[in-house]
Motif scaffolding. Structure first.
Motif, mmCIF file in Angstrom:
data_model
loop_
_atom_site.group_PDB
_atom_site.id
_atom_site.type_symbol
_atom_site.label_atom_id
_atom_site.label_comp_id
_atom_site.label_asym_id
_atom_site.label_seq_id
_atom_site.Cartn_x
_atom_site.Cartn_y
_atom_site.Cartn_z
ATOM 1 N N ASP A 151 2.136 -16.893 -13.008
ATOM 2 C CA ASP A 151 1.618 -17.702 -11.902
ATOM 3 C C ASP A 151 2.338 -17.414 -10.584
ATOM 4 O O ASP A 151 2.095 -18.092 -9.591
ATOM 5 C CB ASP A 151 1.711 -19.193 -12.243
ATOM 6 N N ARG A 152 3.236 -16.432 -10.584
ATOM 7 C CA ARG A 152 3.956 -16.090 -9.356
ATOM 8 C C ARG A 152 3.625 -14.672 -8.913
ATOM 9 O O ARG A 152 3.081 -13.875 -9.680
ATOM 10 C CB ARG A 152 5.468 -16.233 -9.571
ATOM 11 N N VAL A 153 3.990 -14.367 -7.691
ATOM 12 C CA VAL A 153 3.767 -13.022 -7.167
ATOM 13 C C VAL A 153 4.665 -12.051 -7.929
ATOM 14 O O VAL A 153 5.854 -12.331 -8.132
ATOM 15 C CB VAL A 153 4.086 -12.986 -5.656
ATOM 16 N N PRO A 154 4.151 -10.892 -8.365
ATOM 17 C CA PRO A 154 4.964 -9.944 -9.134
ATOM 18 C C PRO A 154 6.221 -9.511 -8.379
ATOM 19 O O PRO A 154 6.193 -9.313 -7.160
ATOM 20 C CB PRO A 154 4.016 -8.760 -9.337
ATOM 21 N N VAL A 155 7.324 -9.347 -9.123
ATOM 22 C CA VAL A 155 8.589 -8.979 -8.484
ATOM 23 C C VAL A 155 8.572 -7.542 -7.957
ATOM 24 O O VAL A 155 9.386 -7.183 -7.101
ATOM 25 C CB VAL A 155 9.774 -9.151 -9.452
ATOM 26 N N ASN A 156 7.648 -6.718 -8.450
ATOM 27 C CA ASN A 156 7.553 -5.335 -7.965
ATOM 28 C C ASN A 156 6.473 -5.178 -6.895
ATOM 29 O O ASN A 156 6.049 -4.067 -6.597
ATOM 30 C CB ASN A 156 7.284 -4.367 -9.122
ATOM 31 N N LEU A 157 6.065 -6.310 -6.299
ATOM 32 C CA LEU A 157 5.044 -6.267 -5.244
ATOM 33 C C LEU A 157 5.689 -6.017 -3.888
ATOM 34 O O LEU A 157 6.729 -6.596 -3.558
ATOM 35 C CB LEU A 157 4.253 -7.569 -5.228
ATOM 36 N N VAL A 158 5.051 -5.169 -3.113
ATOM 37 C CA VAL A 158 5.472 -4.871 -1.749
ATOM 38 C C VAL A 158 4.295 -5.157 -0.831
ATOM 39 O O VAL A 158 3.180 -4.708 -1.086
ATOM 40 C CB VAL A 158 5.900 -3.391 -1.602
ATOM 41 N N ARG A 159 4.536 -5.926 0.223
ATOM 42 C CA ARG A 159 3.482 -6.205 1.206
ATOM 43 C C ARG A 159 3.691 -5.325 2.438
ATOM 44 O O ARG A 159 4.804 -5.251 2.969
ATOM 45 C CB ARG A 159 3.510 -7.675 1.611
ATOM 46 N N LEU A 160 2.632 -4.687 2.877
ATOM 47 C CA LEU A 160 2.712 -3.783 4.025
ATOM 48 C C LEU A 160 1.765 -4.242 5.119
ATOM 49 O O LEU A 160 0.584 -4.517 4.864
ATOM 50 C CB LEU A 160 2.361 -2.354 3.604
ATOM 51 N N SER A 161 2.273 -4.353 6.328
ATOM 52 C CA SER A 161 1.468 -4.660 7.505
ATOM 53 C C SER A 161 1.416 -3.407 8.365
ATOM 54 O O SER A 161 2.425 -2.988 8.950
ATOM 55 C CB SER A 161 2.097 -5.812 8.290
ATOM 56 N N VAL A 162 0.256 -2.788 8.423
ATOM 57 C CA VAL A 162 0.091 -1.550 9.184
ATOM 58 C C VAL A 162 0.069 -1.873 10.679
ATOM 59 O O VAL A 162 -0.619 -2.805 11.125
ATOM 60 C CB VAL A 162 -1.202 -0.828 8.769
ATOM 61 N N GLY A 163 0.826 -1.100 11.439
ATOM 62 C CA GLY A 163 0.884 -1.283 12.885
ATOM 63 C C GLY A 163 0.091 -0.226 13.629
ATOM 64 O O GLY A 163 -0.957 0.231 13.168
ATOM 65 N N LEU A 164 0.611 0.193 14.762
ATOM 66 C CA LEU A 164 -0.117 1.113 15.641
ATOM 67 C C LEU A 164 0.371 2.555 15.557
ATOM 68 O O LEU A 164 -0.007 3.391 16.375
ATOM 69 C CB LEU A 164 -0.025 0.618 17.088
ATOM 70 N N GLU A 165 1.197 2.864 14.547
ATOM 71 C CA GLU A 165 1.630 4.250 14.365
ATOM 72 C C GLU A 165 0.451 5.117 13.895
ATOM 73 O O GLU A 165 -0.560 4.614 13.382
ATOM 74 C CB GLU A 165 2.752 4.334 13.319
ATOM 75 N N GLU A 166 0.601 6.420 14.030
ATOM 76 C CA GLU A 166 -0.428 7.346 13.539
ATOM 77 C C GLU A 166 -0.476 7.291 12.013
ATOM 78 O O GLU A 166 0.553 7.198 11.339
ATOM 79 C CB GLU A 166 -0.119 8.779 13.991
ATOM 80 N N ALA A 167 -1.691 7.386 11.472
ATOM 81 C CA ALA A 167 -1.874 7.313 10.020
ATOM 82 C C ALA A 167 -1.090 8.401 9.292
ATOM 83 O O ALA A 167 -0.462 8.140 8.257
ATOM 84 C CB ALA A 167 -3.357 7.406 9.678
ATOM 85 N N ASP A 168 -1.107 9.616 9.818
ATOM 86 C CA ASP A 168 -0.414 10.725 9.148
ATOM 87 C C ASP A 168 1.088 10.478 9.060
ATOM 88 O O ASP A 168 1.730 10.840 8.072
ATOM 89 C CB ASP A 168 -0.670 12.042 9.888
#
Length: 391
Positions: free
Chosen positions: A361-378
């Motif tokens: 019932d909790r968020v997995p301990v191996n979970l990583v959240r990523l917020s994409v910014g304005l950098e180039e995709a490559d």
């Protein structure tokens, strides 16, 4: 009212009173003077729409209020010192001792704390429910339920609620609804048009978008906003400063441009991660494999840059090696800025915690959240690739 007018002109039309300034001035004044007692008396009658004391209203903040309310399709808005304050004020204004709240199962952590720890001390009860199923929300309603708190999508595993359906069942019973709309922004989701009563934002995220302001927003009808203003807003004093309002007005100017760029980059990053053997699972409302993708297509008008994924590893040590190797993604607690930001759940657990040890019932301990910014995709993909090689 068109979007470009809201962002660039609404609330700023009378530039003559500011000597023609294109960017509105910062009214860095705590108090405002009156010429007569009668004028002062009139100001006290309506501090929401008059300038008496900056704790209530301020000319710079008022410009921002108008813009955010218009973006949400609301009659009015209030600006707070944080998103947590906005949500708390919206909740406190609706409930009283003996009332009951239905809330989504995995809300923002401080929303959970508000219900479990603070309001519980004052006789307000709550039920957390899997609100992806509207029938579960309905089943949780009791005769004393006064409020349903929603968060769609949420900001860790991105569960959504059918907002129109929940709003309809709530209104039929005289129950208020409050939604945290931080993830989607008003550009991509219009909860008030779907029947939601109050809409909150952590404006620290996409609305400001520059990682230099902590702010909150609450939008709704004029009557509801006035109730919040007369109650918790003025009583607790969690207002936004004029300077922060000015910074956020600046941030809003580029909201559509930022969100378009972020969405394009995110699509490429998602495609890379989905194909990588070290990535175990990915959560993103706009991915066709998402179990609520049909609801996404119906309810969201555009994509954001926040998503989560789990790393294939036995302990959190593998997650740490990945995160520590990144050079272009900043490790931090927030999201929605111009820069790419990363939050590993492993940071709240002891080192070398087994992945299998986490509760379902909790968020997995191996979970990583990523917020994409304005950098180039490559650039971002190359950074993620080299870091994944370290796992």
């Amino acid at each position: 009212m068109d979007l470009s007018y809201i962002l660039n002109h609404l609330g700023e039309e009378d530039r003559g009173k500011h000597r023609g300034a294109v960017s509105p001035p910062i009214y860095q004044s705590s108090i405002f003077a009156f010429d007569t007692v009668a004028a002062m008396r009139e100001g006290f009658r309506d501090e929401l729409d008059r300038t008496v004391y900056t704790r209530g209203n301020n000319p710079t903040v008022e410009i921002l209020r108008k813009k955010v309310a218009a973006l949400e399709g609301a009659e009015d808005a209030l600006l707070f010192g944080s998103g947590a304050a906005a949500i708390a004020a919206g909740v406190v204004a609706v409930v009283a001792q003996g009332d009951h709240i239905v809330c989504v199962q995995k809300p923002y952590s401080w929303t959970r704390t508000l219900l479990r720890e603070l309001l519980a001390k004052f006789g307000v009860t709550h039920t957390f429910v899997d609100a992806t199923d509207t029938t579960a929300v309905e089943a949780a309603i009791t005769p004393s339920t006064r409020l349903i708190v929603l968060e769609s999508p949420n900001t860790m595993t991105f569960e959504q609620q059918d907002l129109a359906a929940v709003a309809a069942l709530a209104r039929a019973r005289g129950i208020r609804t409050l939604l945290d709309n931080s993830y989607a922004t008003p550009l991509h989701q219009q909860p008030i048009a779907l029947g939601i009563d109050l809409v909150a934002h952590s404006a620290t995220k996409y609305l400001n978008g520059h990682s230099d302001v902590v702010a909150g927003v609450l939008c709704g009808s004029k009557g509801l906003i006035r109730d919040v203003f007369k109650g918790p807003y003025m009583t607790l004093g969690a207002m936004m400063s004029p300077h922060d309002a000015w910074l956020m007005i600046r941030g809003l100017r580029t909201l559509p441009v930022r969100m378009r760029q972020i969405a394009e980059t995110t699509a490429r990053v998602i495609a890379f991660l989905q194909a990588h053997p070290v990535v175990e699972r990915l959560w993103y409302p706009h991915a066709p494999h998402d179990p609520q993708f049909t609801l996404t297509q119906r309810q969201l008008q555009g994509a954001s840059g926040l998503f989560s994924f789990t790393i294939r590893t036995d302990t959190t040590a593998g997650v740490e090696r990945f995160c520590n190797a990144l050079t272009r993604c900043l490790m931090t607690v927030s999201w929605g800025g111009y820069e790419s930001l990363l939050f590993p759940v492993a940071a709240v657990y002891p080192p070398d915690t087994p992945v299998a040890a986490h509760r379902a019932d909790r968020v997995p301990v191996n979970l990583v959240r990523l917020s994409v910014g304005l950098e180039e995709a490559d650039v971002l993909i190359a950074d993620l690739a080299q870091a994944l090689d370290r796992v």
